[in-house]
Write a protein that holds these residues in place. Structure first.
Motif, short mmCIF file in Angstrom:
data_model
loop_
_atom_site.label_atom_id
_atom_site.label_comp_id
_atom_site.label_asym_id
_atom_site.label_seq_id
_atom_site.Cartn_x
_atom_site.Cartn_y
_atom_site.Cartn_z
N TYR A 123 0.83 -1.21 0.00
CA TYR A 123 0.00 0.00 0.00
C TYR A 123 0.86 1.26 0.00
CZ TYR A 123 -4.12 -2.90 0.97
OH TYR A 123 -5.13 -3.82 0.90
N GLU A 124 1.95 1.22 0.80
CA GLU A 124 2.85 2.38 0.85
C GLU A 124 3.51 2.61 -0.51
OE1 GLU A 124 5.44 1.42 4.11
OE2 GLU A 124 4.13 2.40 5.58
N ALA A 125 3.88 1.54 -1.20
CA ALA A 125 4.49 1.66 -2.53
C ALA A 125 3.49 2.27 -3.51
CB ALA A 125 4.99 0.30 -3.02
N CYS A 126 2.26 1.81 -3.45
CA CYS A 126 1.21 2.37 -4.32
C CYS A 126 0.96 3.83 -4.01
CB CYS A 126 -0.09 1.58 -4.17
SG CYS A 126 -0.04 -0.04 -4.93
N LEU A 127 0.95 4.15 -2.72
CA LEU A 127 0.73 5.53 -2.31
C LEU A 127 1.85 6.44 -2.81
CD1 LEU A 127 -1.02 7.50 -0.71
CD2 LEU A 127 0.30 6.91 1.32
N LEU A 150 1.34 7.09 -6.48
CA LEU A 150 0.27 8.06 -6.69
C LEU A 150 0.70 9.47 -6.35
CD1 LEU A 150 -2.83 6.10 -5.35
CD2 LEU A 150 -2.34 6.72 -7.72
N GLU A 151 1.49 9.61 -5.30
CA GLU A 151 1.95 10.93 -4.90
C GLU A 151 2.93 11.52 -5.91
OE1 GLU A 151 3.44 10.22 -0.97
OE2 GLU A 151 1.46 10.49 -0.04
N GLN A 152 3.66 10.66 -6.61
CA GLN A 152 4.64 11.13 -7.58
C GLN A 152 4.00 11.56 -8.90
OE1 GLN A 152 7.56 8.05 -7.88
NE2 GLN A 152 8.45 8.49 -5.88
N GLU A 153 2.81 11.06 -9.16
CA GLU A 153 2.12 11.45 -10.39
C GLU A 153 1.69 12.91 -10.27
OE1 GLU A 153 -1.18 8.94 -11.34
OE2 GLU A 153 0.05 7.13 -11.37
#
Length: 91
Positions: free
Chosen positions: A15-19, A22-25
């Motif tokens: 989940y942290e990796a996905c987050l 998403l934050e980098q987009e």
């Protein structure tokens, strides 16, 4: 119990990796003025497309007229040639 904790920790890391992804987009959110500008561009493109279609239609019509005139011109040349030959025979 240790297995469950390990599974939960694995899920947390996923989940942290996905987050982070998403934050980098970067999001391209248009302001009202930007939206109006883009909308205006789209409307102008629609008008240009309609103009192009009209010009293409006119081009097709003119091409047909030119073919018709070319046929008539050839027919006229043939008539003139026959008249000339007929005049030559009379002399």
């Amino acid at each position: 119990m240790d297995k469950e904790i390990e599974d939960v920790n694995t899920d947390i890391k996923a989940y942290e990796a996905c987050l982070q992804c998403l934050e980098q987009e970067s999001y391209n959110i248009l302001s009202d003025a930007g939206f109006q500008k883009e909308n205006q561009k789209i409307e102008e493109e629609k008008k240009l497309k309609a103009t192009i279609e009209e010009v293409e239609k006119q081009y097709s019509e003119i091409s047909l007229e030119m073919k018709d005139l070319d046929i008539k011109s050839k027919e006229l040349e043939e008539l003139e040639e026959r008249r000339r030959r007929a005049g030559d025979l009379d002399q």
